[in-house]
Structures are given as C-alpha cells and as structure tokens.
Design a protein around this motif. Structure first.
Motif, PDB file in Angstrom:
ATOM      1  N   LEU A  96     -29.412   6.129  67.871  1.00 20.60           N
ATOM      2  CA  LEU A  96     -29.057   7.474  67.426  1.00 20.60           C
ATOM      3  C   LEU A  96     -28.294   7.488  66.107  1.00 20.60           C
ATOM      4  O   LEU A  96     -28.220   8.518  65.444  1.00 20.60           O
ATOM      5  N   ILE A  97     -27.730   6.335  65.734  1.00 18.49           N
ATOM      6  CA  ILE A  97     -26.923   6.275  64.510  1.00 18.49           C
ATOM      7  C   ILE A  97     -27.823   6.277  63.281  1.00 18.49           C
ATOM      8  O   ILE A  97     -28.766   5.485  63.181  1.00 18.49           O
ATOM      9  N   VAL A  98     -27.517   7.177  62.360  1.00 24.16           N
ATOM     10  CA  VAL A  98     -28.206   7.232  61.069  1.00 24.16           C
ATOM     11  C   VAL A  98     -27.374   6.426  60.079  1.00 24.16           C
ATOM     12  O   VAL A  98     -26.201   6.733  59.853  1.00 24.16           O
ATOM     13  N   GLN A  99     -27.957   5.391  59.492  1.00 20.11           N
ATOM     14  CA  GLN A  99     -27.211   4.532  58.581  1.00 20.11           C
ATOM     15  C   GLN A  99     -28.130   4.008  57.482  1.00 20.11           C
ATOM     16  O   GLN A  99     -29.351   4.086  57.570  1.00 20.11           O
ATOM     17  N   GLY A 100     -27.518   3.461  56.436  1.00 19.01           N
ATOM     18  CA  GLY A 100     -28.281   2.916  55.327  1.00 19.01           C
ATOM     19  C   GLY A 100     -29.063   1.684  55.733  1.00 19.01           C
ATOM     20  O   GLY A 100     -28.663   0.943  56.639  1.00 19.01           O
ATOM     21  N   SER A 101     -30.160   1.434  55.070  1.00 18.55           N
ATOM     22  CA  SER A 101     -31.030   0.307  55.427  1.00 18.55           C
ATOM     23  C   SER A 101     -30.322  -1.033  55.242  1.00 18.55           C
ATOM     24  O   SER A 101     -30.494  -1.953  56.055  1.00 18.55           O
ATOM     25  N   ALA A 102     -29.521  -1.151  54.183  1.00 13.97           N
ATOM     26  CA  ALA A 102     -28.814  -2.405  53.945  1.00 13.97           C
ATOM     27  C   ALA A 102     -27.801  -2.677  55.052  1.00 13.97           C
ATOM     28  O   ALA A 102     -27.668  -3.810  55.532  1.00 13.97           O
ATOM     29  N   THR A 103     -27.090  -1.648  55.476  1.00 14.74           N
ATOM     30  CA  THR A 103     -26.111  -1.804  56.560  1.00 14.74           C
ATOM     31  C   THR A 103     -26.801  -2.135  57.873  1.00 14.74           C
ATOM     32  O   THR A 103     -26.345  -2.994  58.634  1.00 14.74           O
ATOM     33  N   ALA A 104     -27.915  -1.467  58.139  1.00 17.19           N
ATOM     34  CA  ALA A 104     -28.653  -1.715  59.382  1.00 17.19           C
ATOM     35  C   ALA A 104     -29.183  -3.143  59.446  1.00 17.19           C
ATOM     36  O   ALA A 104     -29.314  -3.717  60.534  1.00 17.19           O
ATOM     37  N   ALA A 105     -29.465  -3.733  58.277  1.00 15.29           N
ATOM     38  CA  ALA A 105     -30.017  -5.082  58.235  1.00 15.29           C
ATOM     39  C   ALA A 105     -28.941  -6.164  58.244  1.00 15.29           C
ATOM     40  O   ALA A 105     -29.252  -7.350  58.339  1.00 15.29           O
ATOM     41  N   ASP A 106     -27.681  -5.765  58.142  1.00 15.19           N
ATOM     42  CA  ASP A 106     -26.570  -6.721  58.094  1.00 15.19           C
ATOM     43  C   ASP A 106     -25.998  -6.909  59.492  1.00 15.19           C
ATOM     44  O   ASP A 106     -25.316  -6.026  60.012  1.00 15.19           O
ATOM     45  N   PRO A 107     -26.244  -8.065  60.132  1.00 13.44           N
ATOM     46  CA  PRO A 107     -25.763  -8.252  61.511  1.00 13.44           C
ATOM     47  C   PRO A 107     -24.245  -8.229  61.630  1.00 13.44           C
ATOM     48  O   PRO A 107     -23.703  -7.890  62.678  1.00 13.44           O
ATOM     49  N   THR A 108     -23.538  -8.590  60.532  1.00 11.86           N
ATOM     50  CA  THR A 108     -22.077  -8.602  60.607  1.00 11.86           C
ATOM     51  C   THR A 108     -21.492  -7.201  60.583  1.00 11.86           C
ATOM     52  O   THR A 108     -20.330  -7.006  60.927  1.00 11.86           O
ATOM     53  N   ALA A 109     -22.293  -6.213  60.164  1.00 11.64           N
ATOM     54  CA  ALA A 109     -21.799  -4.834  60.085  1.00 11.64           C
ATOM     55  C   ALA A 109     -22.026  -4.064  61.374  1.00 11.64           C
ATOM     56  O   ALA A 109     -21.471  -2.976  61.552  1.00 11.64           O
ATOM     57  N   LYS A 110     -22.827  -4.611  62.277  1.00  9.68           N
ATOM     58  CA  LYS A 110     -23.236  -3.854  63.460  1.00  9.68           C
ATOM     59  C   LYS A 110     -22.047  -3.402  64.298  1.00  9.68           C
ATOM     60  O   LYS A 110     -21.944  -2.233  64.672  1.00  9.68           O
ATOM     61  N   ALA A 111     -21.132  -4.320  64.615  1.00  7.56           N
ATOM     62  CA  ALA A 111     -19.992  -3.963  65.464  1.00  7.56           C
ATOM     63  C   ALA A 111     -19.103  -2.924  64.791  1.00  7.56           C
ATOM     64  O   ALA A 111     -18.601  -2.003  65.451  1.00  7.56           O
ATOM     65  N   THR A 112     -18.920  -3.063  63.476  1.00  8.24           N
ATOM     66  CA  THR A 112     -18.077  -2.108  62.748  1.00  8.24           C
ATOM     67  C   THR A 112     -18.682  -0.715  62.771  1.00  8.24           C
ATOM     68  O   THR A 112     -17.980   0.278  63.024  1.00  8.24           O
ATOM     69  N   VAL A 113     -19.979  -0.611  62.513  1.00  6.27           N
ATOM     70  CA  VAL A 113     -20.657   0.690  62.523  1.00  6.27           C
ATOM     71  C   VAL A 113     -20.585   1.304  63.912  1.00  6.27           C
ATOM     72  O   VAL A 113     -20.323   2.507  64.066  1.00  6.27           O
ATOM     73  N   ARG A 114     -20.808   0.500  64.926  1.00  5.50           N
ATOM     74  CA  ARG A 114     -20.730   1.007  66.298  1.00  5.50           C
ATOM     75  C   ARG A 114     -19.351   1.569  66.605  1.00  5.50           C
ATOM     76  O   ARG A 114     -19.218   2.657  67.162  1.00  5.50           O
ATOM     77  N   ALA A 115     -18.314   0.811  66.247  1.00  7.95           N
ATOM     78  CA  ALA A 115     -16.946   1.245  66.541  1.00  7.95           C
ATOM     79  C   ALA A 115     -16.592   2.518  65.787  1.00  7.95           C
ATOM     80  O   ALA A 115     -15.996   3.448  66.346  1.00  7.95           O
TER      81      ALA A 115
END
Length: 236
Positions: A96-115
């Motif tokens: 459901l989260i709408v995010q930039g393609s670069a952020t979505a492709a970065d595994p290290t950003a996943k937890a931060t975006v979720r939180a």
C-alpha cells in the motif's frame, strides 16, 4: 473489497460510512521519496506524539505497579522504529505504500520506510476517527492487542532486542569491565547480513562475535552471543 478496506480489517477498525475521511490514511502511506506534493511527513510528526500518549495510557492501565522509569523503558521499546517496522510488515503495508523507485529498490531503506509510514498511519487514524473526539480511542483499539503481545514478550526477556544494554548491566552487576566493541566493515554491499563484523571484549577477553548489515546490528549480535556465555544457566 478494496485494499484500504482490507487494511481497516487488519487494524480492527470499522470502515466509516463516508470514505472521504480515509484520505489521511492514503496520505500516511505516501512516502516523501515518491516526490509527490502530499506525503506522510506531517502525519508522522503527529503520529509520534499520539503513539507515545496512547502507549503511556496503555501502560498506566495494564502495568500500574511499575515505576515511571520501568514504564519509560518499556514504552521506548513499544514505540521504537523496530517495533513499528515489524508491525508494518505484519499489516502488509508494503503493498500500500507509495514510494520512489530508488527507495523501493534499496533493501536497507525498507525498515525505515515501514516505520515512518506506520507512525504516520497512527496520526492518520487519530485524525480520521475524530482527533480529540475519539481518535485516541481508535488508535488504542488498533494498537492495544499488539502491545499486549509485545508486553508479554518483554516480560519474559526485558532486554529483548537490546542486548548491548543487557550486557552492560550484567558486567556492571558482576563488577567486570565495560564491554568494548571492535567493529569493522567487511564489504560495502548494502543489505548484506555479513557486511559488518563486531567483536566484544570484557577485561581484554573476547566474549562474542556478531555479524550484521549495520554496525549497530553487528554489535547487538555480538552482545547477544556474549550474554549467552556469561549468563548463569536458568535455575542455577
């Protein structure tokens, strides 16, 4: 059934008659990395305050005999980025989260975006269900069952996910030296679970080695290993 309605079911909330009031939820799930004019940031700011107040109320009701200091320690874990990221994963917010393609492709950003989006969702629920006139009740209705489960886990292990703090308390109680961590980057591959290697020593004696995708997580793992060596066996 729409995805937003499915989310409401996961939150344990009754869908409102007027679905236009759900707009804050959609905003909360629009991350700044998407580059859109409307994004989650303001709701995250609100959600931070609402989350702490709701959790303080929860602990006052369910753990009234605990000291303020103990309650503060538990609350810190129940509103942490780690806890929020795990909750977001449980709610399947990724779809459901709408995010930039670069952020979505970065595994290290996943937890931060979720939180971040999960905290924004707290603010969104507060607003959509009436703000000062019922919003906190809706947040509690959603989060209390998750806090109850997490509180039981913490009761069985007060230092869950905070092994460094537990190791330091143990060494202080045993009048040993403070833990010293030697952490090095083994490679530069983002998301690699063995990117960092950490060794923890006490009185110049090595007691644990840990690996992790970040320095912090590698040190936490090293502390966990050291604790397993240093803690007396259960029942002894």
């Amino acid at each position: 059934m729409t995805t937003m309605q499915e989310l409401l079911i996961r939150l344990g909330l009754r869908p409102p008659a007027d679905e236009t009031v759900l707009q804050p939820l959609r905003t909360a799930l629009t991350h700044t990395s998407a580059g859109l004019k409307i994004n989650h940031e303001e709701l995250e700011f609100l959600g931070d305050a609402v989350l702490r107040l709701a959790c303080a109320e929860f602990l006052e009701e369910h753990n009234p005999t605990l000291s303020v200091g103990d309650r503060s320690g538990i609350r810190a874990q129940l509103v942490s980025d780690r806890w929020l990221a795990e909750l977001a994963a449980e709610l399947e917010l990724d779809g459901l989260i709408v995010q930039g393609s670069a952020t979505a492709a970065d595994p290290t950003a996943k937890a931060t975006v979720r939180a971040e989006c999960c905290e924004a969702l707290v603010g969104a629920v507060y607003l959509a269900w009436g703000g000062a006139d019922g919003g906190l009740h809706a947040v509690r209705q959603w989060l209390d069952p998750h806090w109850q489960r997490s509180s039981l886990e913490l009761a069985s292990d007060p230092h869950r996910h905070n092994w460094k703090s537990a190791l330091q308390e143990l060494t202080q109680a045993q009048k040993a030296g403070l833990p010293v961590y030697a952490t090095a980057e083994e490679n530069q591959s983002h998301g690699d679970p063995r990117r960092f290697r950490s060794e923890v020593s006490i009185n110049d004696q090595q007691h644990g080695t840990g690996w992790g995708p970040s320095r912090r997580l590698a040190e936490q793992e090293a502390a966990r290993v050291a604790l397993a060596q240093l803690r007396p066996p259960s029942g002894s």
